[in-house]
Motif scaffolding. Structure first.
Motif, PDB file in Angstrom:
ATOM      1  N   LEU A 226    -108.402 133.700 -18.432  1.00 26.74           N
ATOM      2  CA  LEU A 226    -109.385 132.758 -17.865  1.00 26.74           C
ATOM      3  C   LEU A 226    -109.185 132.518 -16.376  1.00 26.74           C
ATOM      4  N   ASN A 227    -108.307 133.294 -15.739  1.00 25.08           N
ATOM      5  CA  ASN A 227    -108.071 133.112 -14.307  1.00 25.08           C
ATOM      6  C   ASN A 227    -108.013 134.480 -13.652  1.00 25.08           C
ATOM      7  N   GLY A 228    -108.887 134.699 -12.673  1.00 27.44           N
ATOM      8  CA  GLY A 228    -108.957 136.016 -12.027  1.00 27.44           C
ATOM      9  C   GLY A 228    -107.796 136.272 -11.089  1.00 27.44           C
TER      10      GLY A 228
ATOM     11  N   ALA B 104    -108.733 133.083  -4.951  1.00 28.11           N
ATOM     12  CA  ALA B 104    -107.732 132.037  -5.191  1.00 28.11           C
ATOM     13  C   ALA B 104    -108.267 130.644  -4.876  1.00 28.11           C
ATOM     14  N   GLU B 105    -107.663 129.653  -5.537  1.00 33.45           N
ATOM     15  CA  GLU B 105    -107.921 128.249  -5.210  1.00 33.45           C
ATOM     16  C   GLU B 105    -107.389 127.951  -3.815  1.00 33.45           C
TER      17      GLU B 105
ATOM     18  N   GLY C  84    -107.497 143.464 -12.758  1.00 34.80           N
ATOM     19  CA  GLY C  84    -108.036 142.817 -11.566  1.00 34.80           C
ATOM     20  C   GLY C  84    -108.453 141.386 -11.834  1.00 34.80           C
ATOM     21  N   ALA C  85    -109.548 140.966 -11.189  1.00 33.47           N
ATOM     22  CA  ALA C  85    -110.027 139.585 -11.334  1.00 33.47           C
ATOM     23  C   ALA C  85    -110.947 139.446 -12.540  1.00 33.47           C
TER      24      ALA C  85
ATOM     25  N   PRO D 139    -116.509 139.412 -14.533  1.00 37.03           N
ATOM     26  CA  PRO D 139    -115.780 138.865 -13.392  1.00 37.03           C
ATOM     27  C   PRO D 139    -115.402 137.395 -13.633  1.00 37.03           C
ATOM     28  N   GLY D 140    -114.164 137.066 -13.348  1.00 32.27           N
ATOM     29  CA  GLY D 140    -113.700 135.688 -13.517  1.00 32.27           C
ATOM     30  C   GLY D 140    -113.541 134.969 -12.194  1.00 32.27           C
ATOM     31  N   ALA D 141    -113.746 135.699 -11.106  1.00 38.22           N
ATOM     32  CA  ALA D 141    -113.629 135.132  -9.762  1.00 38.22           C
ATOM     33  C   ALA D 141    -114.369 136.050  -8.793  1.00 38.22           C
TER      34      ALA D 141
END
Ligand SMILES: NC(=O)C1=CN([C@@H]2O[C@H](COP(=O)(O)OP(=O)(O)OC[C@H]3O[C@@H](n4cnc5c(N)ncnc54)[C@H](O)[C@@H]3O)[C@@H](O)[C@H]2O)C=CC1
Ligand SMILES: N[C@@H](CC=O)C(=O)O
Length: 350
Positions: free
Chosen positions: A180-182, A210-211, A301-302, A321-323
């Protein structure tokens, strides 16, 4: 056809990508969407505030470089005035894409509350307000006859929440697990290719995954917010952040990652939740060494993936894509499409 006035709160990677989409495709109503989009306000910590109810040219806003600000434009200021813009602009839809604060959800939660109370729809990719105030904001939206949409808060532009609410209705979903996080998946893949964690994180930041504080990606708090959103929206839970056990990948070393690859598998940061027979929900975020034949081991990857466990269909998995800036901007567009669909369903003209 309708043209929606939108206010962009936060003008970073995601909302700049939405502005680019508007500039390139959606400033005029299209047959495909049945509506057009007009930017009437932008706010950003670095750039200040720009409000013009006649419309802001996305190209002009996008040309203002970091270090500059909106003061030179009519209706522009170097100061950030979110409350006035949200409450008083001619925006029909407030698009909230500022930093996610995993602890308090602020100031984004206030931005959402102001918008809904002002009778404005909200589309957001910000996980804070959704995870920490979701039920309150859904009720507030209903009370004011507007929509609170947040597809991009989970799996970016990949339709995870809308998949469940629109295509899996009527099923009994008993649990889910997924990547759940790219950023963290990208970092793990780069570490398997021999990069250091620091170098891999830097690459993820440059790619816009990224955050603002990437420890949220590595430490698991970003995934925990998404697990909470999914558990509450999909499994009917009422989880708080304390209900999700969290272990991140920040302490993983390159040797552990390489060892998993050498064994033909992969280490993945997995978010999961299961509803038990008594209705309680177990929710967790943790690194897991997956065997090579596990469905999630090949996710690179993401890219994200989530498997939903259902009574009638067994396991239903979606991956995408997750991000990513443009990928997440698409989630905002998907929200606006949902807002327009709801307007039409309520008897609005086409
Ligand atoms: N980048 C991605 O792939 C995804 C991002 N998200 C979420 O979307 C949101 C935006 O993400 P990005 O655009 O990538 O972040 P970003 O860091 O590129 O942009 C955020 C922008 O918000 C502005 N900002 C922060 N606080 C503000 C405030 N109080 N008032 C006005 N502006 C403010 C910052 O100046 C910055 O330009 C975050 O909450 C993130 O968690 C969700 C899914 C995917
Ligand atoms: N930083 C997040 C952005 C999407 O939620 C991630 O990498 O998944």
């Amino acid at each position: 056809m309708q043209t929606y006035n939108i206010a962009l709160i936060g003008f970073g990677g995601v909302n700049r990508a939405l502005a680019e989409l508007i500039q390139e495709r959606f400033s005029e109503p299209t047959e495909a969407l049945g509506f057009g989009l007009r930017i009437v306000a932008i706010t950003d910590l670095q750039l200040g505030t720009w409000q013009n109810d006649d419309g802001i040219d996305p190209a002009v806003a996008l040309a203002v470089e970091r270090g500059g600000n909106f003061a030179a434009f009519p209706g522009g200021s170097a100061d950030v005035d979110n409350e006035r813009v949200i409450k008083e602009s001619s925006a029909d839809i407030v698009v909230e894409a500022t930093f996610t604060n995993p602890t308090t959800g602020e100031p984004a939660a206030s931005h959402v509350r102001w918008a809904l109370e002002a009778g404005k729809h909200v589309s957001t990719t910000n996980k804070g307000p959704v995870a920490l105030f979701g039920p309150e904001f859904r009720q507030l939206a209903d009370d004011h006859g507007v929509r609170f949409e947040y597809e991009g808060s989970v799996l970016s532009g990949t339709p995870s929440l809308k998949l469940v609410t629109q295509s899996l209705r009527g099923l009994n979903i008993t649990g889910f697990e997924g990547i759940l996080n790219g950023t963290s998946n990208f970092v793990l893949g780069q570490m398997a290719a021999g990069l250091s964690m620091a170098d891999a994180v830097r690459e993820a930041q440059e790619l816009g995954y990224a955050e603002a504080d990437p420890t949220a990606d590595l430490g698991g708090s970003d995934v925990a917010l998404k697990v909470q959103i999914l558990a509450n929206d999909v499994l009917g839970g009422s989880l708080t952040p304390a209900d999700v056990s969290v272990q991140g990948i920040q302490d993983l070393d390159a040797a552990a990652v390489s060892e998993a690859v050498a064994a033909g598998g992969a280490i993945k940061l997995i978010g999961a939740a299961t509803r038990n027979a008594d209705g309680s929900i177990d929710a967790s975020v943790r690194p897991v060494a997956l065997a090579g034949d596990h469905a999630l081991a090949s996710i690179q990857g993401a890219t994200n993936a989530i498997a939903f466990h259902t009574d009638l269909l067994g396991t239903v998995t979606i991956s995408g894509p997750g991000a990513g800036r443009i990928e997440t901007a698409y989630a905002l567009l998907a929200d606006i499409i949902a807002i327009d669909d709801a307007r039409r369903l309520a008897g609005g003209t086409s």
